[in-house]
Design a protein around this motif. Structure first.
Motif, mmCIF file in Angstrom:
data_model
loop_
_atom_site.group_PDB
_atom_site.id
_atom_site.type_symbol
_atom_site.label_atom_id
_atom_site.label_comp_id
_atom_site.label_asym_id
_atom_site.label_seq_id
_atom_site.Cartn_x
_atom_site.Cartn_y
_atom_site.Cartn_z
ATOM 1 N N GLY A 1 15.865 61.891 33.342
ATOM 2 C CA GLY A 1 15.757 60.561 33.915
ATOM 3 C C GLY A 1 17.166 60.431 34.707
ATOM 4 O O GLY A 1 17.017 60.074 35.969
ATOM 5 N N ALA A 2 18.249 60.484 33.909
ATOM 6 C CA ALA A 2 19.572 59.963 34.415
ATOM 7 C C ALA A 2 20.429 60.362 33.458
ATOM 8 O O ALA A 2 20.390 60.525 32.186
ATOM 9 C CB ALA A 2 19.713 58.515 34.641
ATOM 10 N N PRO A 3 21.862 60.750 33.974
ATOM 11 C CA PRO A 3 22.729 61.307 33.175
ATOM 12 C C PRO A 3 23.110 60.109 32.046
ATOM 13 O O PRO A 3 23.114 59.037 32.357
ATOM 14 C CB PRO A 3 24.131 61.433 34.076
ATOM 15 N N ILE A 4 23.493 60.765 31.017
ATOM 16 C CA ILE A 4 24.020 59.698 29.890
ATOM 17 C C ILE A 4 25.445 59.821 29.684
ATOM 18 O O ILE A 4 26.042 60.945 29.433
ATOM 19 C CB ILE A 4 23.236 59.894 28.594
ATOM 20 N N THR A 5 26.072 58.787 29.661
ATOM 21 C CA THR A 5 27.717 58.880 29.354
ATOM 22 C C THR A 5 27.739 58.916 27.942
ATOM 23 O O THR A 5 26.703 58.641 27.137
ATOM 24 C CB THR A 5 28.226 57.458 29.991
ATOM 25 N N ASP A 6 28.903 59.403 27.511
ATOM 26 C CA ASP A 6 29.268 59.707 26.086
ATOM 27 C C ASP A 6 29.265 58.221 25.251
ATOM 28 O O ASP A 6 28.757 58.178 24.205
ATOM 29 C CB ASP A 6 30.437 60.311 25.793
ATOM 30 N N LYS B 1 18.745 44.863 25.553
ATOM 31 C CA LYS B 1 19.439 43.496 25.621
ATOM 32 C C LYS B 1 20.769 43.616 25.616
ATOM 33 O O LYS B 1 21.435 42.907 26.506
ATOM 34 C CB LYS B 1 18.909 42.702 24.337
ATOM 35 N N ASP B 2 21.237 44.621 25.065
ATOM 36 C CA ASP B 2 23.051 44.646 25.076
ATOM 37 C C ASP B 2 23.588 45.537 26.304
ATOM 38 O O ASP B 2 24.753 45.224 26.350
ATOM 39 C CB ASP B 2 23.400 45.657 23.745
ATOM 40 N N SER B 3 22.513 46.023 26.794
ATOM 41 C CA SER B 3 23.171 46.829 28.054
ATOM 42 C C SER B 3 22.620 46.866 29.230
ATOM 43 O O SER B 3 21.346 47.455 29.049
ATOM 44 C CB SER B 3 23.980 48.197 27.713
ATOM 45 N N ALA B 4 22.817 46.636 30.611
ATOM 46 C CA ALA B 4 22.134 47.040 31.355
ATOM 47 C C ALA B 4 21.919 48.517 31.735
ATOM 48 O O ALA B 4 20.743 48.875 32.276
ATOM 49 C CB ALA B 4 23.002 46.514 32.839
ATOM 50 N N THR B 5 22.745 49.374 31.210
ATOM 51 C CA THR B 5 22.364 50.855 31.202
ATOM 52 C C THR B 5 21.181 51.257 30.451
ATOM 53 O O THR B 5 20.505 51.814 30.693
ATOM 54 C CB THR B 5 23.691 51.595 30.748
ATOM 55 N N GLY B 6 21.267 50.380 29.246
ATOM 56 C CA GLY B 6 20.241 50.648 28.256
ATOM 57 C C GLY B 6 18.739 50.354 29.288
ATOM 58 O O GLY B 6 18.113 51.259 29.213
ATOM 59 N N GLU B 7 18.793 49.303 29.965
ATOM 60 C CA GLU B 7 17.744 48.780 30.760
ATOM 61 C C GLU B 7 17.320 50.141 31.719
ATOM 62 O O GLU B 7 16.092 50.500 31.837
ATOM 63 C CB GLU B 7 17.930 47.628 31.527
ATOM 64 N N LYS B 8 18.409 50.482 32.381
ATOM 65 C CA LYS B 8 18.266 51.486 33.196
ATOM 66 C C LYS B 8 17.563 52.809 32.878
ATOM 67 O O LYS B 8 16.702 53.328 33.138
ATOM 68 C CB LYS B 8 19.544 51.858 34.002
ATOM 69 N N ILE B 9 18.154 53.348 31.668
ATOM 70 C CA ILE B 9 17.513 54.508 30.977
ATOM 71 C C ILE B 9 16.187 54.291 30.555
ATOM 72 O O ILE B 9 15.463 55.273 30.868
ATOM 73 C CB ILE B 9 18.564 54.730 29.743
ATOM 74 N N GLY B 10 15.963 53.023 30.203
ATOM 75 C CA GLY B 10 14.597 52.809 29.879
ATOM 76 C C GLY B 10 13.627 52.963 31.192
ATOM 77 O O GLY B 10 12.438 53.479 30.960
ATOM 78 N N ARG B 11 14.020 52.210 32.014
ATOM 79 C CA ARG B 11 13.319 52.211 33.451
ATOM 80 C C ARG B 11 13.234 53.809 33.807
ATOM 81 O O ARG B 11 12.049 54.039 34.082
ATOM 82 C CB ARG B 11 13.960 51.419 34.405
ATOM 83 N N LEU B 12 14.107 54.435 33.755
ATOM 84 C CA LEU B 12 14.115 55.879 34.463
ATOM 85 C C LEU B 12 13.158 56.766 33.525
ATOM 86 O O LEU B 12 12.235 57.559 33.979
ATOM 87 C CB LEU B 12 15.325 56.527 34.491
ATOM 88 N N THR B 13 13.336 56.303 32.082
ATOM 89 C CA THR B 13 12.378 57.339 31.194
ATOM 90 C C THR B 13 11.009 56.974 31.458
ATOM 91 O O THR B 13 10.119 57.999 31.704
ATOM 92 C CB THR B 13 12.693 56.955 29.973
ATOM 93 N N THR B 14 10.474 55.745 31.611
ATOM 94 C CA THR B 14 9.422 55.321 31.921
ATOM 95 C C THR B 14 8.736 55.849 33.160
ATOM 96 O O THR B 14 7.636 56.221 33.395
ATOM 97 C CB THR B 14 9.067 53.793 32.034
ATOM 98 N N GLU B 15 9.516 55.795 34.381
ATOM 99 C CA GLU B 15 9.174 56.319 35.520
ATOM 100 C C GLU B 15 9.037 57.838 35.452
ATOM 101 O O GLU B 15 7.927 58.086 35.744
ATOM 102 C CB GLU B 15 10.351 56.317 36.456
ATOM 103 N N GLY B 16 9.676 58.606 34.600
ATOM 104 C CA GLY B 16 9.547 59.963 34.319
ATOM 105 C C GLY B 16 8.128 60.174 33.840
ATOM 106 O O GLY B 16 7.378 61.215 34.290
ATOM 107 N N TYR B 17 7.903 59.479 32.680
ATOM 108 C CA TYR B 17 6.668 59.408 32.115
ATOM 109 C C TYR B 17 5.357 59.245 32.994
ATOM 110 O O TYR B 17 4.277 59.811 33.023
ATOM 111 C CB TYR B 17 6.566 58.510 30.972
ATOM 112 N N TYR B 18 5.502 58.277 33.981
ATOM 113 C CA TYR B 18 4.656 57.768 34.718
ATOM 114 C C TYR B 18 4.419 58.890 35.465
ATOM 115 O O TYR B 18 3.123 59.113 35.894
ATOM 116 C CB TYR B 18 4.922 56.543 35.659
ATOM 117 N N ILE B 19 5.267 59.607 36.391
ATOM 118 C CA ILE B 19 4.976 60.643 37.166
ATOM 119 C C ILE B 19 4.222 61.834 36.693
ATOM 120 O O ILE B 19 3.327 62.265 36.974
ATOM 121 C CB ILE B 19 6.456 61.216 37.773
ATOM 122 N N TRP B 20 4.625 62.063 35.298
ATOM 123 C CA TRP B 20 3.881 62.926 34.588
ATOM 124 C C TRP B 20 2.334 62.538 34.389
ATOM 125 O O TRP B 20 1.593 63.333 34.573
ATOM 126 C CB TRP B 20 4.328 63.227 33.227
#
Lengths: 200, 200
Positions: free
Chosen positions: B17-22, B120-139
């Motif tokens: 979905g998107a690159p993950i920082t360390d 809740k703790d990070s906007a990046t978390g939200e973003k990862i969640g959104r992108l993961t769900t988007e990938g799932y949706y496309i599939w």
DNA sequence: CGCCGAGTTGAACTGAATCAAGAAACGTGG
DNA sequence: CCACGTTTCTTGATTCAGTTCAACTCGGCG
């Protein structure tokens, strides 16, 4: 003022995922625009990239794909429902799905770029995006399971029960492939169901 | 150290979905756990709420629903792929879909509550969640269009081309309903395809 | 060695697709 | 507002692909 009212449908659609605060709404609203299509007009053609996430303000939209020269309908959307070639919108790749106005249609649309801005500018934007996508996903999974488990007749009965006001707005020639049968078979299915109802 | 390496598959899956920082990864990793299931064991039963978002570390999982006493398989997942009753996970409602280990299975899982914390703790978390769900949706959308447009034989050929290494790991009795035919018909389809190949 | 489940094969059956024709609904222009 | 032409929907007859049922083969496993 009139258009303002129309935009509300977009908010309502989003709020099926999560409540929207007035501040959120104020940042989204300026990006919305209304788009009109005449009956029979193409909304997305094969190979175009979908740039809009839309909600139907008025009318009925059908989604279909080509297969051996035939059209196969795989979705319809009505007032208050999202209406976009979502996989193309999300992936920024050409749409395999075509969209067409079954009736005269008005869409409330936000452009992809504007949505990305909303995502970048606010964590709430991200959250709204995630929840919207989640809702969309759940819908797709539900439909897929229905396709696998229900016969054309069962699918039709399901539509009758769940969306009685919509089913008559979809021409049978389109509805047939949605139920995975030929129009002639759908005609017979309807006769069967109707004569059963009369008997009871 | 060994388990550490296994968790990487989860990161890789997210990174589609998107690159993950360390740093992101360091906040996610502590929440992951490995879960083992024996061949034939249930992972999710009908009516349970799915609490985990998982990636397959080892083995093959099948997703199926019951219909008139029969099982209808609607998805399979293998190493490196997401594996969760996602609609149930997202909606917190009982799963209509059952999951079962086709082979001995190891899943890398994050619990729903922990994922919400990340959101809740990070906007990046939200973003990862959104992108993961988007990938799932496309599939899901892709699969749905395939179901509507392709015959069982075409679906099978598609699998052969796209996932040759997976297709033999799915028992034919399960694969048949995934292609919307009876096992006997799948047997004939295979014979047809194979004899054609020989001729060429 | 024998059992059991999975897969294959054959034969009969069945329900949907196809093809063709007629009826009904639609809309377009006079 | 009616008349005509076009499209959609219905109905019937035939064909055909997939299902069903049953028998048989194969391969793993105690």
């Amino acid at each position: 003022m009139y258009e303002n009212c129309k935009y509300q449908l977009f908010r309502t659609a989003l709020e099926e995922g999560a409540p929207i605060t007035d501040e959120n709404w104020d940042t989204i609203k300026p990006h919305l625009k209304l788009r009109h299509f005449n009956k029979g007009e193409a909304i997305i053609e094969h190979g175009q990239v979908e740039n809009y996430l839309s909600v139907v303000a008025k009318g009925c939209v059908r989604f279909f794909v080509h297969k051996d020269g035939n059209e196969i309908n795989f979705e319809f959307s009505f007032e208050g429902e999202f209406s976009t070639s979502y996989a193309s919108f999300l992936s920024r790749r050409p749409s395999f799905v075509l969209m067409e106005a079954v009736e005269d249609v008005t869409l409330i649309s936000i452009h992809y770029d504007n949505l990305q801005t909303l995502y970048k500018d606010s964590a709430t934007g991200e959250k709204i995006g995630r929840l919207t996508t989640e809702g969309y996903y759940i819908w797709r999974e539900h439909r897929e399971i229905q396709l696998l488990t229900l016969s054309a007749e069962e699918l039709y009965i399901d539509l009758l029960n769940q969306y009685p006001e919509y089913i008559n707005r979809i021409p049978q020639k389109y509805l047939a492939s949605y139920l995975q049968v030929q129009p002639e078979s759908l005609s017979r299915i309807k006769r069967r169901i109707y004569s059963n109802k009369k008997r009871k």
